[in-house]
Enzyme design. Sequence first.
Site, PDB file in Angstrom:
ATOM      1  N   GLN A  84      47.111  40.822  36.512  1.00  0.00           N
ATOM      2  CA  GLN A  84      46.017  40.120  37.171  1.00  0.00           C
ATOM      3  C   GLN A  84      46.476  39.536  38.496  1.00  0.00           C
ATOM      4  O   GLN A  84      45.760  39.577  39.499  1.00  0.00           O
ATOM      5  CB  GLN A  84      45.476  39.010  36.268  1.00  0.00           C
ATOM      6  CG  GLN A  84      44.273  38.279  36.838  1.00  0.00           C
ATOM      7  CD  GLN A  84      43.073  39.179  36.977  1.00  0.00           C
ATOM      8  OE1 GLN A  84      42.611  39.770  36.004  1.00  0.00           O
ATOM      9  NE2 GLN A  84      42.541  39.290  38.184  1.00  0.00           N
ATOM     10  N   ASP A 124      38.821  30.122  36.040  1.00  0.00           N
ATOM     11  CA  ASP A 124      38.840  30.989  34.866  1.00  0.00           C
ATOM     12  C   ASP A 124      38.078  30.263  33.763  1.00  0.00           C
ATOM     13  O   ASP A 124      37.769  29.067  33.885  1.00  0.00           O
ATOM     14  CB  ASP A 124      40.292  31.272  34.449  1.00  0.00           C
ATOM     15  CG  ASP A 124      40.413  32.381  33.408  1.00  0.00           C
ATOM     16  OD1 ASP A 124      39.405  33.036  33.096  1.00  0.00           O
ATOM     17  OD2 ASP A 124      41.534  32.581  32.897  1.00  0.00           O
ATOM     18  N   ARG A 147      49.364  43.918  25.304  1.00  0.00           N
ATOM     19  CA  ARG A 147      48.526  42.736  25.520  1.00  0.00           C
ATOM     20  C   ARG A 147      48.625  41.921  24.223  1.00  0.00           C
ATOM     21  O   ARG A 147      48.081  42.343  23.186  1.00  0.00           O
ATOM     22  CB  ARG A 147      47.093  43.166  25.821  1.00  0.00           C
ATOM     23  CG  ARG A 147      46.113  42.025  26.105  1.00  0.00           C
ATOM     24  CD  ARG A 147      44.759  42.628  26.470  1.00  0.00           C
ATOM     25  NE  ARG A 147      43.706  41.645  26.564  1.00  0.00           N
ATOM     26  CZ  ARG A 147      43.346  41.005  27.683  1.00  0.00           C
ATOM     27  NH1 ARG A 147      43.984  41.271  28.804  1.00  0.00           N
ATOM     28  NH2 ARG A 147      42.358  40.132  27.672  1.00  0.00           N
ATOM     29  N   HIS A 152      50.170  36.645  33.086  1.00  0.00           N
ATOM     30  CA  HIS A 152      49.276  37.793  33.285  1.00  0.00           C
ATOM     31  C   HIS A 152      49.632  38.433  34.626  1.00  0.00           C
ATOM     32  O   HIS A 152      48.872  38.355  35.600  1.00  0.00           O
ATOM     33  CB  HIS A 152      47.823  37.335  33.267  1.00  0.00           C
ATOM     34  CG  HIS A 152      46.846  38.432  32.988  1.00  0.00           C
ATOM     35  ND1 HIS A 152      47.178  39.770  33.026  1.00  0.00           N
ATOM     36  CD2 HIS A 152      45.513  38.396  32.661  1.00  0.00           C
ATOM     37  CE1 HIS A 152      46.120  40.502  32.742  1.00  0.00           C
ATOM     38  NE2 HIS A 152      45.095  39.699  32.511  1.00  0.00           N
ATOM     39  N   CYS A 201      38.795  35.931  37.355  1.00  0.00           N
ATOM     40  CA  CYS A 201      39.360  37.124  36.712  1.00  0.00           C
ATOM     41  C   CYS A 201      38.432  37.713  35.655  1.00  0.00           C
ATOM     42  O   CYS A 201      38.650  38.845  35.223  1.00  0.00           O
ATOM     43  CB  CYS A 201      40.726  36.814  36.120  1.00  0.00           C
ATOM     44  SG  CYS A 201      40.697  35.589  34.795  1.00  0.00           S
ATOM     45  N   ARG A 261      42.161  45.691  39.452  1.00  0.00           N
ATOM     46  CA  ARG A 261      43.037  45.793  38.289  1.00  0.00           C
ATOM     47  C   ARG A 261      43.549  47.227  38.133  1.00  0.00           C
ATOM     48  O   ARG A 261      44.694  47.446  37.735  1.00  0.00           O
ATOM     49  CB  ARG A 261      42.288  45.338  37.033  1.00  0.00           C
ATOM     50  CG  ARG A 261      42.039  43.827  36.959  1.00  0.00           C
ATOM     51  CD  ARG A 261      43.349  43.051  36.791  1.00  0.00           C
ATOM     52  NE  ARG A 261      44.082  43.555  35.658  1.00  0.00           N
ATOM     53  CZ  ARG A 261      43.832  43.208  34.395  1.00  0.00           C
ATOM     54  NH1 ARG A 261      42.866  42.345  34.112  1.00  0.00           N
ATOM     55  NH2 ARG A 261      44.553  43.715  33.413  1.00  0.00           N
TER      56      ARG A 261
END
Length: 297
Positions: A125, A213, A95, A122, A253, A281
Amino acid sequence: MTRHLLDITDLTPGELRQVVSLSVAPPRPLLSGKGVALIFEKPSNRTRHSMEMAVVQMGGHPVYTRGEEIGLDAREPVEDATRILAGYHAVIAARVFSHSTVTRMAACSSVPVVNMLSDRSHPLQAVADIITMREHAGPIDSLRVAWIGDYNNVARSLAEAVLMLGGSMAFGCPDGFGPDAAETDRLRAIADRVTTSKDPVSAVAGANVVHTDTWVSMGQEAESAERLKMFSGYCVDEKLMSSAAPGARFMHCMPAYRGKEVSAEVMDGPRSLAIPQGHHRLTAARGVIAFLLEASA
């Protein structure tokens, strides 16, 4: 050939469907006696817990390392660290701030590399979002999906996945914060089912699922005041959701900032899928790891 997942477009549509199928299947002990390196330059809640538990459920041992501990390009080059970790672990997941970091990892790694988030993409996600929408809203190829707010890494990966699986995407973003012409053309090359607008009501019209988001991602804190001004009017509230299709669902998310990008009534209301979306996830992590291990065997 060692397979990696840095962007959703590293997969074909058929492979993305395979990842989803592996995700929702019971976990198998593909990591028995093996380790998975989890490198976090950025802090996380959902990503860390979902990846660690996915590795455990698949029989493996997750090793969490903070960015300052490994010191990519500070203590040692990305390539040196990656080659060493590949000798210990079956999978490397990172990450990171810069997408180039995971690209460099993949270029020299003898084991699969998973992008757990970068400034570009991502993919984990996006897989979780596809699973959630398929479960609660219907087949992806029957869905009109709207994204409201900032066209960021999450939006990019979501759009790629939806278009690859036959759905359509509509963006409602402030001027300068939506996909630019080149990016819109790139998405339309995947599938010509993309519309863009500065009007959130127009973007949401007829949508089966509405996503948003945070307006201020990690690393953008200095821009917070200016961004809040620019995004005024883009809060997903009950009024905006009323323009969507009957029965439309809401997704986020997380972390979510109620009263900014989403109202508390929508975030915590009956149309919200944010919690099952977050739970998936873990589902997505299992599927991605399983696919990469089997495709690299």
